[in-house]
Design a protein around this motif. Structure first.
Motif, PDB file in Angstrom:
ATOM      1  N   LEU B 164       4.434  33.549  17.452  1.00 47.30           N
ATOM      2  CA  LEU B 164       3.718  33.385  16.049  1.00 47.30           C
ATOM      3  C   LEU B 164       2.510  33.239  16.204  1.00 47.30           C
ATOM      4  O   LEU B 164       2.007  32.125  17.099  1.00 47.30           O
ATOM      5  CB  LEU B 164       4.343  32.648  15.019  1.00 47.30           C
ATOM      6  CG  LEU B 164       5.745  32.702  14.549  1.00 47.30           C
ATOM      7  CD1 LEU B 164       6.065  31.405  13.793  1.00 47.30           C
ATOM      8  CD2 LEU B 164       5.438  33.750  13.563  1.00 47.30           C
ATOM      9  N   SER B 165       1.130  33.878  15.681  1.00 46.64           N
ATOM     10  CA  SER B 165      -0.034  33.480  15.993  1.00 46.64           C
ATOM     11  C   SER B 165      -0.678  33.555  14.456  1.00 46.64           C
ATOM     12  O   SER B 165      -0.217  34.076  13.685  1.00 46.64           O
ATOM     13  CB  SER B 165      -0.686  34.349  17.025  1.00 46.64           C
ATOM     14  OG  SER B 165      -0.275  35.667  17.002  1.00 46.64           O
ATOM     15  N   HIS B 166      -1.950  33.332  14.514  1.00 46.31           N
ATOM     16  CA  HIS B 166      -2.710  33.729  13.220  1.00 46.31           C
ATOM     17  C   HIS B 166      -3.902  34.553  13.390  1.00 46.31           C
ATOM     18  O   HIS B 166      -4.713  34.051  14.337  1.00 46.31           O
ATOM     19  CB  HIS B 166      -3.125  32.295  12.641  1.00 46.31           C
ATOM     20  CG  HIS B 166      -3.736  32.469  11.186  1.00 46.31           C
ATOM     21  ND1 HIS B 166      -4.804  33.080  10.789  1.00 46.31           N
ATOM     22  CD2 HIS B 166      -2.920  32.053  10.362  1.00 46.31           C
ATOM     23  CE1 HIS B 166      -4.799  32.819   9.528  1.00 46.31           C
ATOM     24  NE2 HIS B 166      -3.627  32.359   8.890  1.00 46.31           N
ATOM     25  N   GLY B 167      -4.276  35.729  12.707  1.00 46.31           N
ATOM     26  CA  GLY B 167      -5.318  36.271  12.717  1.00 46.31           C
ATOM     27  C   GLY B 167      -6.452  36.072  12.730  1.00 46.31           C
ATOM     28  O   GLY B 167      -7.680  36.396  12.705  1.00 46.31           O
ATOM     29  N   GLN B 168      -6.760  34.767  11.833  1.00 46.53           N
ATOM     30  CA  GLN B 168      -8.016  34.148  11.492  1.00 46.53           C
ATOM     31  C   GLN B 168      -8.417  32.850  12.343  1.00 46.53           C
ATOM     32  O   GLN B 168      -9.479  32.297  12.187  1.00 46.53           O
ATOM     33  CB  GLN B 168      -8.520  34.040   9.914  1.00 46.53           C
ATOM     34  CG  GLN B 168      -8.280  35.255   9.108  1.00 46.53           C
ATOM     35  CD  GLN B 168      -9.148  36.228   9.607  1.00 46.53           C
ATOM     36  OE1 GLN B 168     -10.469  35.931  10.098  1.00 46.53           O
ATOM     37  NE2 GLN B 168      -8.820  37.574   9.998  1.00 46.53           N
ATOM     38  N   LEU B 169      -7.254  32.442  13.123  1.00 45.65           N
ATOM     39  CA  LEU B 169      -7.468  31.205  14.001  1.00 45.65           C
ATOM     40  C   LEU B 169      -8.697  31.045  14.713  1.00 45.65           C
ATOM     41  O   LEU B 169      -9.610  30.429  14.470  1.00 45.65           O
ATOM     42  CB  LEU B 169      -6.389  30.644  14.362  1.00 45.65           C
ATOM     43  CG  LEU B 169      -6.312  29.080  14.757  1.00 45.65           C
ATOM     44  CD1 LEU B 169      -4.758  28.589  14.367  1.00 45.65           C
ATOM     45  CD2 LEU B 169      -6.581  28.819  16.251  1.00 45.65           C
ATOM     46  N   VAL B 170      -8.812  31.991  15.683  1.00 47.64           N
ATOM     47  CA  VAL B 170      -9.928  31.949  16.695  1.00 47.64           C
ATOM     48  C   VAL B 170     -11.086  32.325  15.934  1.00 47.64           C
ATOM     49  O   VAL B 170     -12.241  31.682  16.250  1.00 47.64           O
ATOM     50  CB  VAL B 170      -9.568  32.961  17.925  1.00 47.64           C
ATOM     51  CG1 VAL B 170     -10.635  33.170  18.820  1.00 47.64           C
ATOM     52  CG2 VAL B 170      -8.424  32.455  18.740  1.00 47.64           C
ATOM     53  N   ALA B 171     -11.222  33.232  15.082  1.00 49.04           N
ATOM     54  CA  ALA B 171     -12.172  33.301  14.292  1.00 49.04           C
ATOM     55  C   ALA B 171     -12.913  32.007  13.536  1.00 49.04           C
ATOM     56  O   ALA B 171     -13.880  31.792  13.444  1.00 49.04           O
ATOM     57  CB  ALA B 171     -12.185  34.473  13.361  1.00 49.04           C
ATOM     58  N   GLY B 172     -11.951  31.335  13.097  1.00 50.07           N
ATOM     59  CA  GLY B 172     -12.171  30.055  12.228  1.00 50.07           C
ATOM     60  C   GLY B 172     -12.714  29.000  13.364  1.00 50.07           C
ATOM     61  O   GLY B 172     -13.388  28.209  12.958  1.00 50.07           O
ATOM     62  N   VAL B 173     -12.417  29.056  14.663  1.00 54.24           N
ATOM     63  CA  VAL B 173     -12.840  28.089  15.478  1.00 54.24           C
ATOM     64  C   VAL B 173     -14.141  28.432  15.864  1.00 54.24           C
ATOM     65  O   VAL B 173     -15.255  27.503  16.149  1.00 54.24           O
ATOM     66  CB  VAL B 173     -12.120  28.315  16.851  1.00 54.24           C
ATOM     67  CG1 VAL B 173     -12.221  27.441  18.074  1.00 54.24           C
ATOM     68  CG2 VAL B 173     -10.490  27.668  16.475  1.00 54.24           C
ATOM     69  N   LEU B 174     -14.512  29.723  16.274  1.00 52.68           N
ATOM     70  CA  LEU B 174     -15.617  30.131  16.586  1.00 52.68           C
ATOM     71  C   LEU B 174     -17.025  30.403  15.585  1.00 52.68           C
ATOM     72  O   LEU B 174     -17.903  30.012  15.918  1.00 52.68           O
ATOM     73  CB  LEU B 174     -15.778  31.751  17.181  1.00 52.68           C
ATOM     74  CG  LEU B 174     -14.684  31.731  18.427  1.00 52.68           C
ATOM     75  CD1 LEU B 174     -14.689  33.168  18.989  1.00 52.68           C
ATOM     76  CD2 LEU B 174     -15.268  30.459  19.558  1.00 52.68           C
TER      77      LEU B 174
END
Lengths: 220, 425
Positions: B164-174
């Motif tokens: 499981l991962s999330h499509g917007q997580l890394v974008a939300g971090v950056l």
């Protein structure tokens, strides 16, 4: 209890350094020798090393018969495979460069194409296209310098370490395409299926690489 | 003599046993999906490129097998992904046969064609998949994870790992770091490689604080069992975007509440590969010995808006070839289901019209009784026995019970398989 990891290592130039480095990270490769005739070698600690041709390392790792591998940045960018590359090992340092005969520099002219001999057709083509040139790429398996020396090609795109071979053959570097080092590569499925074991191995390798760069900093 | 010509292009050819195995797998999967309330739909093999392109990312668009349709001059493509087609289908039927706000559960079995990304991948892939449309609740994501698990279990793959991962997580971090586009690309690429040192270097080079750079770079290692989420939340605090984190948490908790073994769940907070498509939780399933995922899917809430009918949606596709590879790696026997016990091959003497008629009647009676029956002409009783023997050998254990009947004149002889025929082969 997890079974051991299988590690694909490149035969040849890099093997000694890579084996020493992974050995210090506890993967049991320290005693590996380049002249070992076995292709699959059981290691202390339950791991297994596969000694394969450098360009084949990514294949073994992509298909998952090896979970880890050591491959040059040149091979990885050329092959563009679906792999994780978590650690730059800092070994096998060299450069992928464009070179031409010193006495026969090719002037790039409008409407003219340039003939390029290389073992890296994809990287070479991409490099020239970035410069607005559509090259004629000739793929060779080795002795690429010769192609420029005898006029098969105007340019070559090839690896240089010291530049000595090029100088000896009357070639001159034009520009660097890529700075190359060897990297640790990891099979994506193994990363997910054996996360704890794989991340522990990566962490140990990072620690060794980190301490090496500390040493270098102190020396310089 | 002409050569046999080229190898099969696009995909593999399947001989009867392999084809039967694939059909059994498809039937088992569709059966389970149907038991969960998913109705089977069909999409066209030939599709307007615009329909497919609207729903795909740049890289997937480039892999569509496109051509200009003779007569209309329109750009069309072979089916590259059923998901955009189903979005288009639902949009067109919304308010008609399909209710506008109805939650829809659709499934499909479809062959898709894509230009291979690398030389060793087949162009044709065989999928069984689902679409759950109109439900934004995290419970819908939970349902899909549980359904993927149930579907694979029912075909003999209970031990998959659900990733499981999330499509917007890394974008939300950056996003809060307001990086220059070129830096953001470097950071994304380094994250995709899971190269922690390179992420840290790029962020430090862009003037980010050492603490921030280290925190973002640590995403490369944030992969592990569900408990890892809480550790990451504690260590990274506000660096992690609240929405994606909460979504992942809810799905993990929901799945655990359904009794799924936590040891089969892997959470990857730093994943960026193949995520362009997903607006929420992304699911993959992996099995030992298979290098590509058995299941790919997740939430794509933005997709339906591209067809003029914004609706939340989530779905997944099961890769049949990867599932077969997983079954093989798990040591499952891939023998086709045994043929019905009383197959009948009727063998009339060649060149006798009356016998052929009698054979047809015999076979028809047998078929009417639900058996498999067919007719094969032969020159004499010996040839008939060999024929039966070859058939039994080729079909394996299941065909041992196939009965052979030799028709000659007024006689009907039940054939015995000869030992010598066994040895000859």
């Amino acid at each position: 209890m997890d079974q051991g990891l299988t590690i694909a290592l490149p035969k040849g130039r890099i093997l000694g350094e890579a084996a020493a480095l992974l050995g210090r990270a506890g993967l049991g490769t320290a005693a590996l020798r380049g002249d070992d005739r076995r292709l699959s070698i059981p290691l202390p600690g339950g791991h297994v090393a596969l000694l394969v041709k450098p360009v084949d390392v990514p294949t073994y790792v992509e298909y998952g018969v090896a979970q880890l591998g050591v491959a040059g940045g040149d091979t990885l960018r050329e092959q563009a495979r679906d792999l994780y590359e978590p650690v730059d090992l800092g070994i096998g340092r060299c450069r992928l460069v464009v070179a031409e005969p010193r006495d026969r520099p090719s002037r790039l002219q409008r409407g003219m194409t340039v003939r390029v001999a290389t073992k890296y057709p994809r990287l070479a083509r991409a490099h020239y296209l970035e410069h607005g040139i559509d090259p004629e790429v000739i793929e060779l398996g080795g002795s690429v310098e010769l192609a420029a020396v005898i006029g098969l090609a105007d340019h070559i795109v090839d690896l240089v370490e010291s530049g000595e071979t090029m100088r000896l053959n009357g070639l001159r570097e034009v520009e660097t395409v890529l700075d190359v080092t060897s990297r640790l590569i990891v099979n994506p499925a193994a990363f997910k299926l054996r996360a704890a074991q794989v991340t522990a191995a990566i962490e140990a390798i990072r620690a060794v690489v980190g301490s090496v760069s500390e040493d270098l900093r102190e020396v310089s | 003599m002409a050569s046999v010509g080229q190898a099969a292009r696009g995909g593999r050819e399947l001989l009867p046993q392999a084809a039967a195995r694939r059909r059994a797998l498809v039937d088992a999967l569709l059966g389970e999906l149907s038991r969960w309330g998913y109705g089977q739909v069909e999409t066209p093999l030939l599709e307007s490129f615009d329909v497919v392109a609207r729903g795909l990312g740049e890289a997937d668009r480039a892999r569509c097998v496109r051509f200009i349709e003779a007569g209309t001059g329109e750009l069309v493509t072979l089916r590259a992904d059923p998901t955009p087609q189903i979005a288009h289908m639902i949009a067109r039927h919304s308010g008609g046969e399909l209710g506008r706000d109805e939650v829809l559960r659709f499934c499909y079995a479809a062959d898709v064609v894509r230009q291979p990304a690398s030389g060793h991948e087949p162009a044709e892939q065989h999928q069984v998949g689902v679409e759950l449309v109109g439900d934004a609740d995290p419970w819908a994501d939970v349902e899909l994870v549980a359904l993927a698990h149930a579907a694979l279990r029912c075909v003999g793959l209970p031990q998959v790992h659900l990733d499981l991962s999330h499509g917007q997580l890394v974008a939300g971090v950056l996003a809060p770091l307001q990086l220059l586009p070129s830096v953001a690309v470097t950071v994304q690429q380094a994250l995709a490689r899971k190269d922690r040192a390179a992420v840290e270097l790029a962020l430090r080079g862009a003037g980010q604080s050492p603490a921030t750079a280290r925190a973002v770079a640590s995403l490369c290692d944030r992969i592990g069992p569900p408990a890892m989420i809480e550790r990451a939340a504690a260590e990274l605090g506000a660096v992690l975007p609240a929405g994606p984190l909460a979504a992942l948490r809810e799905v993990v908790e929901g799945v655990a509440a359904l009794g799924l073994d936590a040891a089969q769940l892997v959470v990857d907070l730093g994943e960026t590969r193949g995520l362009e498509y997903y607006s929420g939780v992304r699911l993959r399933a992996w099995a030992p010995g298979v290098h590509r995922p058995l299941v790919r899917g997740g939430r794509y809430d933005h997709l339906y808006a591209r067809y003029g009918h914004p609706r939340p949606a989530t779905g997944f596709a099961i890769d049949l070839d990867a599932s077969f590879a997983a079954l093989l790696a798990a040591g499952a026997s891939l023998a086709s289901p045994p043929a019905p016990a009383a197959d009948l091959v009727v063998i009339p003497r060649r060149a006798d019209a009356a016998l052929r008629r009698r054979a047809a009647e015999l076979a028809a009676r047998s078929r009417a009784a639900g058996r498999r029956a067919w007719i094969q002409l032969a020159d004499d009783a010996g040839a008939a026995a060999t024929l039966l023997q070859r058939w039994r050998l080729r079909e394996g254990e299941g065909a041992r019970a196939t009965m052979g009947v030799w028709l000659d004149g007024d006689d009907t002889t039940v054939l015995e398989a000869s030992e010598s025929a066994d040895e000859r082969t």
